[in-house]
Design an enzyme around this catalytic site. Structure first.
Site, short mmCIF file in Angstrom:
data_model
loop_
_atom_site.label_atom_id
_atom_site.label_comp_id
_atom_site.label_asym_id
_atom_site.label_seq_id
_atom_site.Cartn_x
_atom_site.Cartn_y
_atom_site.Cartn_z
N LYS A 1 0.83 -1.21 0.00
CA LYS A 1 0.00 0.00 0.00
C LYS A 1 0.86 1.25 0.00
CE LYS A 1 -1.12 2.35 3.39
NZ LYS A 1 -1.54 2.89 4.70
N ASP B 1 -6.22 0.96 1.61
CA ASP B 1 -6.17 1.16 3.05
C ASP B 1 -7.52 0.79 3.66
OD1 ASP B 1 -7.85 3.24 2.37
OD2 ASP B 1 -6.36 4.81 2.71
#
Length: 232
Positions: free
Chosen positions: A144, A163
């Site tokens: 991420k 997220d």
């Protein structure tokens, strides 16, 4: 290292009725949805302030289980005390902790920051790498965060940063029924044209904060309410 903080995505299924059938959007509905969100949040951008790739590395490590606002208050103090990567590499963990304590999980985060500085200095000649493979070698940087660094600092859009906001809203709207961040990312990559990849995280994060708030969504104010599958 066991102390390294890796990107964590905690999916809470306690409120999900497992017997309820998940409803997915069609690709056409998804494109219409993302276009509306992009138009609604025209100024959507990374919520973390940064002035260099390593600045963003530190900010992303601090952002785990912490608000962007708090991180943006701490990073200027951090880099005033440690202006260069070499300064961070040579810092004592106690000195780092004293500055980053308000961000929480400060022991692990301090270790990750110092270790990442060492890796950048010793293995990448003092420059933050610009590939997914190398970025994820840094302590505390998972896929991420690497996606965010690649996009923000190097103009490379190879994936979509998933997220907690993207996880929750993707499931609710009907973008993805994935149970892990990598499953969700892969489904999003297949569902959307690449021209949208760099905007998806930003608009879903803002939508999650402004309208689609966990436990108290403002569905009557939502610009995509008629398209949302409401997989609660």
């Amino acid at each position: 290292s066991e102390m390294c903080i890796r990107d964590s995505y905690i999916l809470c299924f306690r409120r999900i009725n497992v017997s309820k059938k998940y409803i997915s959007q069609t690709k056409k509905q998804s494109e219409e949805t993302i276009k509306i969100l992009i138009d609604t949040y025209k100024d959507a951008k990374c919520g973390l302030d940064y002035t260099s790739p390593f600045y963003l590395v530190v900010a992303l490590i601090l952002a785990a289980q912490c608000t962007d606002k708090r991180v943006n208050e701490i990073t200027p103090l951090f880099f005033k005390r440690f202006p260069t990567i070499e300064d961070v590499k040579n810092a004592s963990i106690e000195d780092v902790i004293n500055i980053i304590r308000p961000c929480g999980f400060y022991k692990n985060k301090a270790h990750s920051i110092i270790e990442s500085a060492r890796i950048v200095c010793d293995e990448f000649n003092g420059k933050v790498p610009n590939t997914m493979e190398d970025l994820t070698k840094l302590c505390g940087i998972g896929r991420k965060s690497a996606n965010i660094i690649l996009q923000e600092c190097f103009g490379k859009i190879e994936g979509i940063a998933v997220d907690t906001h993207v996880t929750r809203i993707s499931r609710k709207i009907g973008f993805s029924n994935g149970k892990t961040q990598i499953q969700i990312e892969n489904e999003l990559l297949k569902r959307f044209d690449k021209k949208y990849w760099g905007k998806i995280n930003h608009v879903l994060v803002l939508h999650g904060r402004a309208i689609c708030i966990a436990n108290r969504p403002k569905c009557d104010e939502c610009p995509i309410s008629n398209l949302c599958k409401k997989n609660d």
